[in-house]
Write a protein that holds these residues in place. Sequence first.
Motif, short mmCIF file in Angstrom:
data_model
loop_
_atom_site.label_atom_id
_atom_site.label_comp_id
_atom_site.label_asym_id
_atom_site.label_seq_id
_atom_site.Cartn_x
_atom_site.Cartn_y
_atom_site.Cartn_z
N GLU A 163 68.50 -10.73 -88.32
CA GLU A 163 69.60 -11.52 -87.76
C GLU A 163 69.34 -13.02 -87.93
OE1 GLU A 163 72.34 -10.28 -86.38
OE2 GLU A 163 73.16 -11.86 -85.10
N GLY A 164 68.10 -13.44 -87.65
CA GLY A 164 67.77 -14.86 -87.78
C GLY A 164 67.83 -15.32 -89.23
N MET A 165 67.30 -14.49 -90.13
CA MET A 165 67.30 -14.87 -91.56
C MET A 165 68.72 -14.93 -92.10
SD MET A 165 63.98 -12.81 -93.05
CE MET A 165 64.68 -11.21 -92.88
N MET A 166 69.56 -14.00 -91.63
CA MET A 166 70.95 -13.98 -92.07
C MET A 166 71.66 -15.26 -91.65
SD MET A 166 72.67 -10.34 -91.46
CE MET A 166 74.28 -10.00 -92.08
N LEU A 167 71.45 -15.66 -90.39
CA LEU A 167 72.11 -16.86 -89.88
C LEU A 167 71.66 -18.10 -90.65
CD1 LEU A 167 72.12 -16.19 -86.05
CD2 LEU A 167 74.11 -16.74 -87.46
N LEU A 181 65.79 -24.37 -81.16
CA LEU A 181 64.80 -24.66 -82.19
C LEU A 181 63.41 -24.75 -81.58
CD1 LEU A 181 64.95 -25.38 -85.22
CD2 LEU A 181 64.94 -27.77 -84.54
N PHE A 182 63.32 -25.49 -80.46
CA PHE A 182 62.02 -25.63 -79.78
C PHE A 182 61.55 -24.29 -79.24
CE2 PHE A 182 62.58 -30.40 -78.72
CZ PHE A 182 62.20 -30.71 -80.01
N GLN A 183 62.47 -23.52 -78.63
CA GLN A 183 62.09 -22.24 -78.05
C GLN A 183 61.49 -21.32 -79.11
OE1 GLN A 183 65.74 -20.78 -76.40
NE2 GLN A 183 65.47 -21.85 -74.46
N GLY A 184 62.17 -21.23 -80.25
CA GLY A 184 61.71 -20.35 -81.31
C GLY A 184 60.36 -20.79 -81.87
N SER A 185 60.21 -22.12 -82.09
CA SER A 185 58.95 -22.57 -82.68
C SER A 185 57.81 -22.40 -81.69
CB SER A 185 59.06 -24.02 -83.17
OG SER A 185 59.43 -24.86 -82.13
N LEU A 186 58.10 -22.53 -80.40
CA LEU A 186 57.06 -22.32 -79.39
C LEU A 186 56.46 -20.92 -79.52
CD1 LEU A 186 55.60 -23.31 -76.79
CD2 LEU A 186 57.47 -22.32 -75.48
N LEU A 187 57.33 -19.93 -79.67
CA LEU A 187 56.84 -18.55 -79.75
C LEU A 187 56.05 -18.33 -81.05
CD1 LEU A 187 56.61 -15.77 -78.60
CD2 LEU A 187 58.91 -15.26 -79.34
N GLY A 217 65.64 -18.45 -85.80
CA GLY A 217 66.74 -18.55 -86.75
C GLY A 217 68.06 -18.88 -86.06
N VAL A 218 68.29 -18.26 -84.89
CA VAL A 218 69.50 -18.56 -84.13
C VAL A 218 69.52 -20.03 -83.77
CG1 VAL A 218 70.70 -18.13 -81.94
CG2 VAL A 218 69.77 -16.21 -83.25
N GLY A 219 68.38 -20.54 -83.27
CA GLY A 219 68.30 -21.94 -82.87
C GLY A 219 68.43 -22.88 -84.06
N LEU A 220 67.70 -22.57 -85.12
CA LEU A 220 67.69 -23.43 -86.30
C LEU A 220 69.07 -23.52 -86.93
CD1 LEU A 220 65.92 -25.07 -88.33
CD2 LEU A 220 65.66 -22.96 -89.63
N SER A 221 69.75 -22.35 -87.05
CA SER A 221 71.05 -22.36 -87.71
C SER A 221 72.08 -23.12 -86.87
CB SER A 221 71.52 -20.94 -87.99
OG SER A 221 71.67 -20.23 -86.78
N MET A 233 83.64 -19.76 -93.31
CA MET A 233 83.49 -20.88 -92.36
C MET A 233 82.13 -20.73 -91.70
SD MET A 233 85.57 -19.62 -89.08
CE MET A 233 85.18 -18.11 -88.25
N TRP A 234 81.77 -21.74 -90.91
CA TRP A 234 80.54 -21.64 -90.15
C TRP A 234 80.85 -21.80 -88.66
CZ3 TRP A 234 75.93 -19.91 -89.51
CH2 TRP A 234 75.16 -20.39 -88.45
N VAL A 235 80.40 -20.87 -87.85
CA VAL A 235 80.35 -21.06 -86.39
C VAL A 235 78.98 -20.59 -85.93
CG1 VAL A 235 82.79 -20.84 -85.79
CG2 VAL A 235 81.40 -18.79 -86.05
N GLU A 236 78.56 -21.12 -84.78
CA GLU A 236 77.29 -20.70 -84.21
C GLU A 236 77.29 -19.19 -84.02
OE1 GLU A 236 76.28 -23.80 -81.16
OE2 GLU A 236 74.97 -22.17 -80.46
N GLY A 237 76.19 -18.54 -84.39
CA GLY A 237 76.10 -17.09 -84.19
C GLY A 237 77.08 -16.31 -85.04
#
Lengths: 308, 368
Positions: free
Chosen positions: A41-45, B339-345, A101-105, A214-218
């Motif tokens: 899921e993270g890699m996909m996002l 981003l911070f949460q994920g990198s922390l783990l 990945g969720v956070g980064l994307s 398009m892009w939306v979060e998640g």
Amino acid sequence: MNLDHLIPILVSTVIAATPLIYAALGELVTERAGVLNLGVEGMMLVGAVAAFAAGIATGSLSIAFVAGMLAATALSLLFAFLTLSLQTNQVATGLALTLFGVGLSAFVGRDYAGMPIERVPKIDIAGLSDLPVIGPLLLNYDLPVYLSIALYFAVQHFLTRTHTGLRLRACGESPTVAHAIGAPVIAIRYRAVMFGGAMAGIAGAYLSTALTPMWVEGLSAGRGWIALALVVFATWKPLRVLLGAYLFGGVTVMQLYAQGFGVEVPSEFLSMLPYAATIIVLVIICRDPKTILLNQPASLGKSFHPDA
Amino acid sequence: MSQPDSLLRRLWPFRLERRATPSAAMRLASPLIAGVAMALTGLIVFLILGQDPLVAFRVFFIAPFGGSYEIGELLLKATPLMLCALGLAIGFKANVWNIGAEGQLIVGAIAGSAVALFGSESLGALTVPLMMLAGAIGGMAWAAIPAFLRTRFHTNEILVSLMLVYIAQQLLGYLVHGPWKDPAGYNFPQSRAFAEAAILPALVEGTRVTGALIMALVLAVLAWLFTAKTHAGYRMQVAGLAPAAARYAGFSDTRNIWLALLVGGGMAGLAGISEVAGPIGLLQAVISPGYGFAAIIVAFVGRLHPFGIVLASLLMSLLYLGGEAAQVELQLPSSITGLFQGSLLFYLLAADLFIGFRLRRIVRAVAP
């Protein structure tokens, strides 16, 4: 319901299934090498947002797909380094990969939300795409749809007909034995994880440039997890991944068309369908423990360290 | 060493060597190392974003300790994280991977809200206790689904509990858009505001902290007693550390799975109802910024130990508040928190390796 209704439903089914095919075939190869990567899921996002950003920046969809693939592969390399070189727990690391990945994307994509992008074009084969029934049903998709079928044949051939594929499967069944016969277990697993990452990246790119341009979060909305479930559903066999993906594509599409046909169910309940179907399908496949025992790579999820 | 390994070996000329005994010092140091590594990553991210890293660092990590209201907010956000993580950790210890706390939190909130919306006139002083009870039962019921399917049909609890998060979100959406929508609410997707009797009062004047914090701390002590002092807790630990030994000893897998998921679900449900009966005060379409997922990180950073989790939930709460502050004061996206949460783990998992191993450089006996 006549043919005129059925064709668009079937076409949408194929399109909805395509990202699942890429992600699930990639994860299948990873798992056949004995590595469980819950980070799909993270890699996909991340693949989706990277592709979208690259597509906007360059205007080239090929570059978009390459960018999505590279970004997700980079993430999978991080996973591989942690689980294979540093021997971390695969379940925990995979979860970390998804959360990251969720956070980064979301972070990278903050400026892209709501922007329009040109959809991946459908291939018009002169004359043929206009044929009745066959034309729209088989000969009028975008390139990634056709390549996803090719990918199935390639993976099937690789796993069952090549020496490298045999060694990869050996790593998944018994890394100790594979190591003893001289297979570089860690290197093979690295490549398998990166292949899984690259395919998840393509799946993500397809989401943000074709399925919902398009892009939306998640954006992936759990499709990475559904791909993981598909691999179990398929009992680790590529052909069944293909069939399973079309089944799930069908469920997703049904939810969109049901209202059009006057089904009086609140939309929220229809939106639950793919997730509920995933659970039901898992129950059906797993209810006989022998099915899983006989098909699951015997060393799936277990760390292996050649020097230990 | 076979040939294809050599490139890998040149890039990574180290060898892991198992320590004679796991390092206890490293077990405690690893969350600290991860925290420092995350903060350093933060500095780099701030630099990339063109912020003065020290100013951003202060806004993100220091300002949330500014005053009694700020500290109150820190404790307020730590509470649901603590509740969810305490329950999850009990399962993780036994190798039961409930990652659907977010869904259990939502269903707990729905069940508790039903009491608040339809019973608060007649229940009086009993309202809040009954809401809490309903919240816990709601969360347990949602977690019972993966427990039943795993024990009866051998399905993977990771996938099932996660799928149920999406289903719970849709269920909540249905209720606040449909039958539970406030008729006088200008069509906003939310229920009517809870009555006074259904709201958790503030614990300290001038803050928003509620009694849920006390409940979470008491549950942390109970969770510690359970793991350290009861036979059931011991059985679950054995099942996690040495599944074969647990089977040989006749410890029931089924019982562990049920216990782990019910405890995890119940605590997540309590977190959910404490949120809607506390700072939110009504049921709305989104009631959690992913507390149930962040709690997975909290559980690991807290070493799956109840008291460690209390501390880790404060750290995670700080990340949420820092993200909000960075958005308001520096116009940075609040998603920086994720981003911070994920990198922390990630950092934690990498640092954890050195509990059991140490790194040795490979010295070749013969020059190539």
